[in-house]
Design a protein around this motif. Structure first.
Motif: not given
Ligand code: KG4
Ligand code: ZN
Length: 353
Positions: A110, A114, A136-138, A163, A167, A180-181, A184, A293-294, A296-297, A320-321
């Motif tokens: 995974h 990314h 990301s979140g993980g 991430g 959260d 995160g979103p 942001d 995911g982060v 995107c910030n 994101t995923d």
């Molecule tokens: O890559 P992802 O979809 O899933 C994982 O593999 O974890 O990432 C999701 C993570 C979540 O923690 C979410 O809060 C964060 O990415 N995230 C953000 C933003 N959009 C998503 N963190 C900061 N700013 C953002 N705009």
């Protein structure tokens, strides 16, 4: 023509990608609304939702791409890291399709997916070796990446992922999940210098991250104030409208809390790019890849514009995923004929290196 399948966490996704770069379809069924009610991903619910979604999602991806299963070159599926029950759904379905259609199977990490979300779009401009920051979140990892996609781990988080910190802070303050979103979108309304956070001093590998300290600092900040009312107001808003607008959030968020959010985001971005600078210098990187995911910030994207190397991000929906990145990461494996067989297993803690 590769069919990608992704089910490692809370998105069921399938995509068809031609020649490793051309997106023919990209279907994502998100479970956010299901997990949002519980303030985080509930593994058992995630597995059940994947089971429900996997067949229609794959069918859609093939239909939108206008390809039949038997004419695919390969099926690339996420084998880890992630939630075992979730991974199993994608892997088992991919094996079944591979057997039925007589199409070879590719197991994809995974995290490598990314990284390929960026590589597939910027192959021409990317200079190697590159530093890849996967946030990301993980995961929060930094890798040195060569042109032939050999990876070297330079640093990783010792506790929470970036991430996850977004959260947890959002959850603590009543902003729901994912955090995160929301943070942001609200950060531009606060003063990023209002609250001071210290960057953790890492013993041993200084390229490692730690985000548990900043989370605790936010907790202490809230404990020093009476916040029950504003938090209750935000929780009530979330019950009324699952996706509040910025204006609706601002109506239940005092300036001090907006300042806290802005300061928190600034501190995380500073830490990420600070260690990325150190890592890039140490390895002699020629470009920076930011993904997950982060990525995107908007604060991180803006700050990376001033990074000393050219920085590359995936376009929004590939941060994101998704399964496009899984199919793209499968492409070099297909070229190298690195096929998986039916012993392919779900690996919760699979490492890239
Ligand atoms: O890559 P992802 O979809 O899933 C994982 O593999 O974890 O990432 C999701 C993570 C979540 O923690 C979410 O809060 C964060 O990415 N995230 C953000 C933003 N959009 C998503 N963190 C900061 N700013 C953002 N705009
Ligand atoms: Zn991810």
């Amino acid at each position: 023509m590769i069919l990608g399948i992704e089910s490692s966490c809370d998105e069921t996704a399938a995509a068809v990608v031609a020649d490793g770069v051309e997106v023919r379809s990209n279907v994502v069924a998100s479970q956010l609304d299901i997990h949002g009610r519980w303030g985080g991903v509930v593994p058992e619910l995630a597995s059940r939702e994947h089971l429900r979604a996997i067949v229609p999602v794959v069918r859609d991806a093939l239909a939108q791409a206008g390809v039949g299963g038997r004419s695919l070159s390969a099926i690339a599926v996420t084998e880890g890291p992630g939630l075992v029950g979730s991974l199993l759904v994608g892997i088992t379905y991919a094996k079944a399709l591979s057997l039925a259609w007589g199409v070879p199977l590719l197991g994809v990490n995974h995290i490598e997916g990314h990284i390929h979300a960026v590589v597939m779009e910027h192959r021409e401009q990317l200079q190697f070796p590159a530093l890849a920051l996967v946030v990301s979140g993980g995961h929060t990892h930094m890798f040195a990446v060569t042109e032939g996609f050999v990876y070297r781990l330079l640093g990783r988080t010792r506790d929470d992922a970036a991430g996850e910190a977004f959260d947890k802070v959002a959850k603590l303050l009543g902003f729901g999940y994912p955090g995160g979103p929301v943070i942001d979108r609200l950060a531009p309304y606060g003063n990023p210098k209002a609250v001071r956070f210290t960057t953790p001093n890492m013993k041993g590998n200084t390229l490692d991250f730690s985000f548990s300290g900043i989370k605790t600092a936010v907790l202490r900040w809230t404990q020093a104030r009476t916040m029950e009312e504003e938090i209750a107001a935000r929780r009530a808003l979330l019950r009324e409208t699952p996706h509040p607008t910025v204006e609706q959030w601002r109506a239940v968020t005092p300036q001090a809390t907006l300042d806290l959010l802005a300061s928190f985001q600034r501190a995380v971005v500073k830490d990420l790019l600070g260690r990325a600078t150190e890592a890039a210098r140490a390895m002699g990187a020629k470009s920076l890849i930011v993904s997950g995911g982060v990525a995107c910030n908007s604060g991180l994207r803006a700050a990376a514009g001033a990074f000393y190397l050219p920085a590359f991000f995936p376009r929004g929906e590939l941060s994101t995923d998704n399964a496009v990145m899984i199919a793209a990461a499968g492409f070099p494996k297909l070229a190298r004929q690195e096929f998986a067989d039916f012993s392919l297993r779900a690996k919760a803690n699979l490492r890239l290196v």
